[in-house]
Write an enzyme that holds these catalytic residues in place. Structure first.
Site, PDB file in Angstrom:
ATOM      1  N   GLY A  28       0.804  -1.215   0.000  1.00 55.25           N
ATOM      2  CA  GLY A  28       0.000   0.000   0.000  1.00 55.25           C
ATOM      3  C   GLY A  28       0.836   1.262   0.000  1.00 55.25           C
ATOM      4  O   GLY A  28       2.062   1.226   0.151  1.00 55.25           O
ATOM      5  N   ASN A  29       0.153   2.393  -0.194  1.00 54.90           N
ATOM      6  CA  ASN A  29       0.811   3.689  -0.199  1.00 54.90           C
ATOM      7  C   ASN A  29      -0.220   4.783  -0.019  1.00 54.90           C
ATOM      8  O   ASN A  29      -1.416   4.551  -0.205  1.00 54.90           O
ATOM      9  CB  ASN A  29       1.630   3.906  -1.482  1.00 54.90           C
ATOM     10  CG  ASN A  29       0.942   3.336  -2.694  1.00 54.90           C
ATOM     11  OD1 ASN A  29      -0.031   3.903  -3.176  1.00 54.90           O
ATOM     12  ND2 ASN A  29       1.401   2.188  -3.174  1.00 54.90           N
ATOM     13  N   THR A  44       8.938   3.764  -0.717  1.00 55.81           N
ATOM     14  CA  THR A  44       8.855   2.380  -1.158  1.00 55.81           C
ATOM     15  C   THR A  44       9.548   1.458  -0.158  1.00 55.81           C
ATOM     16  O   THR A  44      10.459   1.890   0.557  1.00 55.81           O
ATOM     17  CB  THR A  44       9.473   2.218  -2.566  1.00 55.81           C
ATOM     18  OG1 THR A  44       9.157   0.934  -3.073  1.00 55.81           O
ATOM     19  CG2 THR A  44      10.981   2.412  -2.563  1.00 55.81           C
ATOM     20  N   SER A  73       6.437   3.025  -5.478  1.00 59.71           N
ATOM     21  CA  SER A  73       6.444   2.683  -6.904  1.00 59.71           C
ATOM     22  C   SER A  73       5.153   3.109  -7.596  1.00 59.71           C
ATOM     23  O   SER A  73       5.089   3.172  -8.814  1.00 59.71           O
ATOM     24  CB  SER A  73       6.651   1.176  -7.080  1.00 59.71           C
ATOM     25  OG  SER A  73       5.584   0.463  -6.463  1.00 59.71           O
ATOM     26  N   GLU A  74       4.123   3.425  -6.820  1.00 56.72           N
ATOM     27  CA  GLU A  74       2.840   3.875  -7.379  1.00 56.72           C
ATOM     28  C   GLU A  74       2.746   5.402  -7.484  1.00 56.72           C
ATOM     29  O   GLU A  74       1.668   5.946  -7.660  1.00 56.72           O
ATOM     30  CB  GLU A  74       1.674   3.359  -6.530  1.00 56.72           C
ATOM     31  CG  GLU A  74       1.563   1.857  -6.460  1.00 56.72           C
ATOM     32  CD  GLU A  74       1.038   1.206  -7.733  1.00 56.72           C
ATOM     33  OE1 GLU A  74       0.915   1.886  -8.774  1.00 56.72           O
ATOM     34  OE2 GLU A  74       0.759   0.006  -7.679  1.00 56.72           O
ATOM     35  N   HIS A  93      -3.991   4.007  -1.175  1.00 58.34           N
ATOM     36  CA  HIS A  93      -4.012   2.766  -1.953  1.00 58.34           C
ATOM     37  C   HIS A  93      -3.767   1.609  -0.994  1.00 58.34           C
ATOM     38  O   HIS A  93      -2.721   1.538  -0.341  1.00 58.34           O
ATOM     39  CB  HIS A  93      -2.936   2.805  -3.037  1.00 58.34           C
ATOM     40  CG  HIS A  93      -2.728   1.489  -3.722  1.00 58.34           C
ATOM     41  ND1 HIS A  93      -3.761   0.692  -4.151  1.00 58.34           N
ATOM     42  CD2 HIS A  93      -1.598   0.828  -4.044  1.00 58.34           C
ATOM     43  CE1 HIS A  93      -3.267  -0.401  -4.717  1.00 58.34           C
ATOM     44  NE2 HIS A  93      -1.942  -0.338  -4.655  1.00 58.34           N
ATOM     45  N   HIS A  95      -4.697  -2.830  -0.028  1.00 58.29           N
ATOM     46  CA  HIS A  95      -4.867  -4.167  -0.596  1.00 58.29           C
ATOM     47  C   HIS A  95      -5.855  -4.952   0.269  1.00 58.29           C
ATOM     48  O   HIS A  95      -5.480  -5.961   0.878  1.00 58.29           O
ATOM     49  CB  HIS A  95      -3.523  -4.896  -0.672  1.00 58.29           C
ATOM     50  CG  HIS A  95      -2.500  -4.190  -1.479  1.00 58.29           C
ATOM     51  ND1 HIS A  95      -1.168  -4.194  -1.156  1.00 58.29           N
ATOM     52  CD2 HIS A  95      -2.600  -3.442  -2.613  1.00 58.29           C
ATOM     53  CE1 HIS A  95      -0.487  -3.477  -2.051  1.00 58.29           C
ATOM     54  NE2 HIS A  95      -1.335  -3.011  -2.935  1.00 58.29           N
ATOM     55  N   HIS A 157      -5.571  -6.620  -7.447  1.00 58.02           N
ATOM     56  CA  HIS A 157      -4.500  -5.756  -6.946  1.00 58.02           C
ATOM     57  C   HIS A 157      -4.912  -5.048  -5.661  1.00 58.02           C
ATOM     58  O   HIS A 157      -4.249  -5.186  -4.646  1.00 58.02           O
ATOM     59  CB  HIS A 157      -4.118  -4.754  -8.038  1.00 58.02           C
ATOM     60  CG  HIS A 157      -3.017  -3.817  -7.669  1.00 58.02           C
ATOM     61  ND1 HIS A 157      -2.437  -2.968  -8.583  1.00 58.02           N
ATOM     62  CD2 HIS A 157      -2.391  -3.554  -6.496  1.00 58.02           C
ATOM     63  CE1 HIS A 157      -1.508  -2.248  -7.984  1.00 58.02           C
ATOM     64  NE2 HIS A 157      -1.455  -2.582  -6.713  1.00 58.02           N
TER      65      HIS A 157
END
Length: 191
Positions: A28-29, A44, A73-74, A93, A95, A157
């Protein structure tokens, strides 16, 4: 809200997301838009449960790192959302396992429940696209370019939720995960 407060909120939201099992240790981010073209984003490969405000990376909308280490990375997806939505100040974001199970089963979240109506808005699915890719960033930002869309399910995802505040984006992720669980349980019992 000043930059230090936003850094603290990002760290707090990630501790909550981990506790709520919306993310695993490294997954996640999250990001928060600062004034102008700057964004704070989680780094990251950092355990999110122990993330500190000083670990948060500052980047520009073009991806240039202003301060900190390596951004998530997103990052492309986050900045693409901010480019299409002036009203969005925070992107989360996650999961969430129930949402992932629901989409794997070919089911959709029951959006007729009151929590969805009260807190979420419209949810759009996008097909699986490689995490961190320009294609994923484009698909998510295109889905979120409509003002009434507040969440995007990334098939196989995860989930992206947006809000004016970190708590609004987090609440949307939490509500959708709960609704996915309710939908799954109802499906198992033929309801």
């Amino acid at each position: 809200m000043n930059e230090q407060s936003l850094r603290e909120l990002i760290a707090e939201i990630f501790r909550l997301a981990y506790t709520r099992r919306l993310v695993d240790l490294l997954g996640g981010n999250a990001s928060a838009r600062l004034s102008g073209d700057e964004v704070l984003i989680t780094p990251t490969s950092t355990p999110k449960v122990i993330i500190k405000p000083q670990n948060i990376v500052k980047i520009r909308l073009d991806g240039t790192v202003v301060s900190g280490g390596k951004p998530s990375s997103e990052w492309r997806m986050h900045v693409a959302i901010y480019r299409v939505r002036d009203d969005v100040r925070f992107v989360l974001h996650t999961h969430p396992p129930n949402i992932l199970a629901l989409t794997r089963a070919g089911l959709k979240i029951d959006m007729s429940l009151s929590e969805a109506i009260s807190y979420v808005g419209e949810v759009i699915d996008v097909p699986f696209l490689r995490p961190g890719s320009n294609e994923l960033a484009e698909a998510v930002s295109r889905a979120l370019s409509r003002k009434n869309v507040t969440a995007v399910i990334l098939r196989n995802h995860g989930l992206v939720t947006v809000g004016v505040t970190p708590y609004e984006a987090f609440n949307r992720a939490e509500v959708l995960e709960d609704l996915a669980y309710i939908t799954l349980m109802s499906s198992c019992h033929g309801k």
